[in-house]
Design an enzyme around this catalytic site. Structure first.
Site, PDB file in Angstrom:
ATOM      1  N   TRP A 101      35.273  35.108  33.584  1.00  0.00           N
ATOM      2  CA  TRP A 101      34.052  35.080  34.389  1.00  0.00           C
ATOM      3  C   TRP A 101      32.811  35.384  33.576  1.00  0.00           C
ATOM      4  CZ3 TRP A 101      33.548  32.219  38.282  1.00  0.00           C
ATOM      5  CH2 TRP A 101      34.627  31.987  39.150  1.00  0.00           C
ATOM      6  N   ASP A 170      28.380  41.746  37.411  1.00  0.00           N
ATOM      7  CA  ASP A 170      29.076  40.875  38.359  1.00  0.00           C
ATOM      8  C   ASP A 170      30.278  41.663  38.858  1.00  0.00           C
ATOM      9  OD1 ASP A 170      30.607  39.061  39.725  1.00  0.00           O
ATOM     10  OD2 ASP A 170      30.692  37.566  38.124  1.00  0.00           O
ATOM     11  N   LYS A 194      36.027  38.230  48.207  1.00  0.00           N
ATOM     12  CA  LYS A 194      37.097  38.949  47.532  1.00  0.00           C
ATOM     13  C   LYS A 194      37.398  40.250  48.281  1.00  0.00           C
ATOM     14  CE  LYS A 194      36.674  35.752  44.387  1.00  0.00           C
ATOM     15  NZ  LYS A 194      35.902  35.800  43.164  1.00  0.00           N
TER      16      LYS A 194
END
Ligand code: PLP
Length: 358
Positions: A101, A170, A194
């Site tokens: 990511w 993040d 999530k």
């Protein structure tokens, strides 16, 4: 019957939240409307969004000089929205690459400005590089890191002090899984699907003094200053996703808040990692201090057994265990809504599968 759902996202939600949403689907609190049918500017929805923001502020202890914004575009959208909001006065963006990511984020940021890699473990994502080895560029507007790498299963347990340089985190896949000291960051963001709720809303927590350095090209709907000035209603916000997030915040408070949920998350992840480590049949190569409590990737030592493992899991209602296509193997995501009995069912199955192949 509800399955044991280990999806990495969109992921399992608390059953109490789904039941409440179902019971309120046709008529929210006597309004005669579903939440998805009401004006975002009406009295009813205003109370929903204001309560959600207040509950999130309380849960995470968000300081008063930070705005809580609801945007669209997901975590991937933020990979562009962050540099567009922070690079307007020039300067580089520092990145720490610890997994798929953060690597994706630095790649996208290059479209908007200069990127400097302060530290990287690319090639072998198994750890968080020691802070004293980071080569942070001084000529920078911020430093981006991914505080929980969802694909590689790597989690930051601590963060460096970079003085005046704001850290952007993040936190998509572990926000609200544990207490987080927001004051150590300039920006914390995360997509909801999530650990917060359903897909469609992205939460951005930003320090107010950072609202003034956007690039001129930044679209108004993604300009944090504009979104903040309009209380996340510059354009129509994702109303139903905000409502669901609000129900999850209430649920989390009823569970005892983030310290209580953290204890459960430690118990769940320890149970699974101990099972993996106690056998050579299963492998996880992440350094112990960097292992994610939320996303546990693991491999079968004999990868020819992958399909049989997944088929047997499915037969026991243990679902969505296949690893991300870029790394293969297995991944069990243990977000807040995943209960310890699900993890117990998984480790019981893992032991049984191993015995059956011995
Ligand atoms: C899932 C995820 C994203 C991407 O979210 P989208 O909603 O698909 O844009 C970004 N970062 C992290 C850490 C994630 O887990």
């Amino acid at each position: 019957m509800r399955a044991f759902n280990f999806s990495a996202g969109p992921a399992a939600l608390p059953v109490e939240v789904l039941e409440q949403a179902a019971s309120e689907m046709l008529d929210w609190h006597g309004s005669g409307m579903s939440v998805m049918e009401m004006s975002h500017r009406g009295r009813e929805f205003t109370s929903i969004i204001e309560t959600a923001i207040a509950d999130l502020r309380e849960l995470l202890g968000v300081p008063a000089n930070y705005k809580i914004l609801f945007l669209q575009g997901g975590g991937i959208g933020e990979n562009a929205i962050v540099p567009m909001n922070l690079l307007g006065r020039g300067g580089k963006a520092n990145f720490v690459v610890t997994g798929s990511w953060s690597d994706k984020s630095q790649n996208e940021a290059k479209r908007y400005g200069d990127v400097h890699i302060a530290a990287s473990t690319k090639g072998s994502y198994t750890r968080v590089p020691a802070f004293n080895g980071w080569q942070v560029s001084d000529d920078a507007a911020y430093l981006h890191l991914c505080s929980n790498e969802t694909i590689d299963g790597i989690e930051f347990n601590d963060f460096p002090d970079l003085g005046a340089l704001p850290i952007v985190a993040d936190a998509s896949s572990h926000i609200l899984s544990r207490p987080l000291d927001v004051s150590r960051f300039g920006v914390v963001f995360g997509g909801a699907q999530k650990n917060i709720g359903m897909a469609g809303v992205t939460i951005v927590i930003v320090r107010e003094d950072l609202l003034d350095q956007a690039m001129a090209i930044c679209p108004s709907a993604f300009l944090w200053k504009m979104v903040a000035a309009n209380d996340s209603m510059f354009n129509t916000p994702p109303t139903y996703a905000i409502y669901i997030a609000g129900l999850v915040f209430k649920w989390l408070k009823a569970q005892g808040g983030l310290s209580a949920i953290e204890q459960r998350n430690i118990a769940k992840s320890t149970l699974l990692y101990d099972t993996i480590d106690s056998s050579s049949f299963y492998v996880n190569k992440v350094e112990h201090t960097a292992r994610s409590r939320m996303n546990v990737p693991f491999f079968l030592a004999d990868e020819t057994l992958n399909d049989a493992f997944l088929a047997g899991a499915k037969a026991r209602q243990l679902l969505q265990l296949k690893g991300h296509k870029s790394v293969g193997g297995m991944r069990a995501s243990l977000y807040n809504a995943v209960q310890i009995d699900a993890v117990q069912a998984l480790v019981d199955y893992m032991k049984e599968f191993e015995r059956s192949r011995a």
